[in-house]
Design a protein around this motif. Structure first.
Motif, short mmCIF file in Angstrom:
data_model
loop_
_atom_site.label_atom_id
_atom_site.label_comp_id
_atom_site.label_asym_id
_atom_site.label_seq_id
_atom_site.Cartn_x
_atom_site.Cartn_y
_atom_site.Cartn_z
N GLN A 94 34.26 46.83 38.25
CA GLN A 94 34.42 46.67 39.69
C GLN A 94 33.36 45.73 40.27
O GLN A 94 33.60 45.09 41.30
N ILE A 97 34.89 42.14 38.74
CA ILE A 97 36.23 41.72 39.15
C ILE A 97 36.51 42.06 40.60
O ILE A 97 37.08 41.26 41.35
N GLY A 98 36.12 43.25 41.02
CA GLY A 98 36.39 43.71 42.38
C GLY A 98 36.89 45.14 42.36
O GLY A 98 36.94 45.79 41.30
N ASN A 100 39.85 46.44 42.62
CA ASN A 100 41.10 46.66 41.91
C ASN A 100 41.03 46.00 40.53
O ASN A 100 40.82 44.79 40.42
N VAL A 101 41.19 46.82 39.50
CA VAL A 101 41.07 46.32 38.13
C VAL A 101 42.29 46.78 37.34
O VAL A 101 42.63 47.97 37.34
N SER A 134 40.39 35.46 37.12
CA SER A 134 39.65 36.72 37.18
C SER A 134 39.58 37.41 35.82
O SER A 134 38.79 38.33 35.64
N ARG A 220 41.94 42.19 34.46
CA ARG A 220 42.12 41.19 35.51
C ARG A 220 42.23 41.87 36.87
O ARG A 220 42.44 43.08 36.96
N ASP A 221 42.11 41.08 37.91
CA ASP A 221 42.47 41.52 39.25
C ASP A 221 44.00 41.50 39.33
O ASP A 221 44.62 40.48 38.99
N ASP A 224 45.77 38.52 40.77
CA ASP A 224 45.64 37.24 40.06
C ASP A 224 46.89 37.04 39.20
O ASP A 224 47.03 37.64 38.13
#
Length: 257
Positions: A94, A97-98, A100-101, A134, A220-221, A224
């Motif tokens: 997280q 990537i952020g 949301n994974v 991502s 990845r996100d 993406d």
């Protein structure tokens, strides 16, 4: 699991090694699962040699080298299902990537002692290109890895070059990108090397009397989007953190063999 400084280094260098993501007990569970999977694959006549082919290694030496590789590990043993969404993994993912994974795929890579095949330098991008880059790999070490048994090598900052032209089955020209150009990334069992799919990486032959067992998880996100319909695995689309912002129907036409 990851400091702000380490997260910044990932963005700058295209990789970061995180120590002790998995406990010795968890590593031992995965080692056992790897060995059982290899034995089951051999009994089912699916025990192929996945050593890279090409002129980066002399032909006579190439014949002797072995690489065991299998995809979709979570369909073979539940310990990999737990590992893919392990809280320590999610904490790092997280940050890189952020919120949301999404899982893209899983695989194991086993270099046997004294004859484990090399990986020529390459980017993962040609195998599954995405729009926003991502995608990253999490290489989970199940053995101590060093230069003698063919640890991973990376070229810091190479992800900033963007997609590069590859030759053969998606590896870089070894005359321009020899394996020795990569910086060795020695690691202990339980450590995880996270690297962007544009980061140039590879590894040398295992010349030691020790195995080098790794499992690789690609994430990845979910926002993406892929730009080519390639490399579709059964596990693709599983959310390990957050949510997919778009509703999708995941279907597969892959036959069980």
């Amino acid at each position: 699991m990851l400091s702000t400084q380490e997260a910044a280094l990932y963005k700058e260098n295209g990789y970061v090694l995180v120590r002790g993501v998995f406990s010795p007990e968890e590593v031992e569970q995965m080692r056992g699962a790897v060995e059982r999977t290899i034995r089951k694959a051999a009994a089912a006549k699916f025990d192929d040699n996945h050593a890279w082919q090409g002129d980066f290694i002399p032909a006579e030496e190439l014949k002797k080298l072995v690489l065991k590789g299998f995809h979709d590990l979570q369909f073979h043993d539940a310990c990999f299902t737990r590992a893919v969404a392990h809280p320590n993994m999610v904490a790092v993912l997280q940050q890189l990537i952020g919120p949301n994974v999404q899982l893209h795929h899983t695989k194991m890579l086993v270099k046997p002692p004294e004859k484990g095949a090399a990986f020529p330098m390459h980017q993962d991008y040609p195998y599954f290109p995405h729009a926003n880059h991502s995608m990253l790999a999490a290489s989970v070490h199940l053995d101590d890895a060093d230069e003698e048994n063919g640890c991973l090598r990376v070229i810091p900052g190479s992800h900033k070059e963007g997609p590069l032209p590859h030759v053969g089955r998606h590896y870089l020209d070894h005359r321009e990108y020899p394996i020795a150009l990569g910086i060795p990334q020695p690691a202990k069992a339980g450590d995880v090397l996270f690297f962007n799919y544009l980061t140039i990486h590879g590894s040398d032959v295992n010349r030691s009397a020790r195995p080098r067992r790794n499992v690789l998880f690609q994430y990845r996100d979910p926002a993406d989007a892929p730009i080519a319909e390639t490399h579709f695995d059964w596990g693709m689309g599983m959310m390990v953190a957050g949510e997919d912002p778009v509703f999708r129907r995941y279907e597969t036409q892959v036959a069980i063999k």
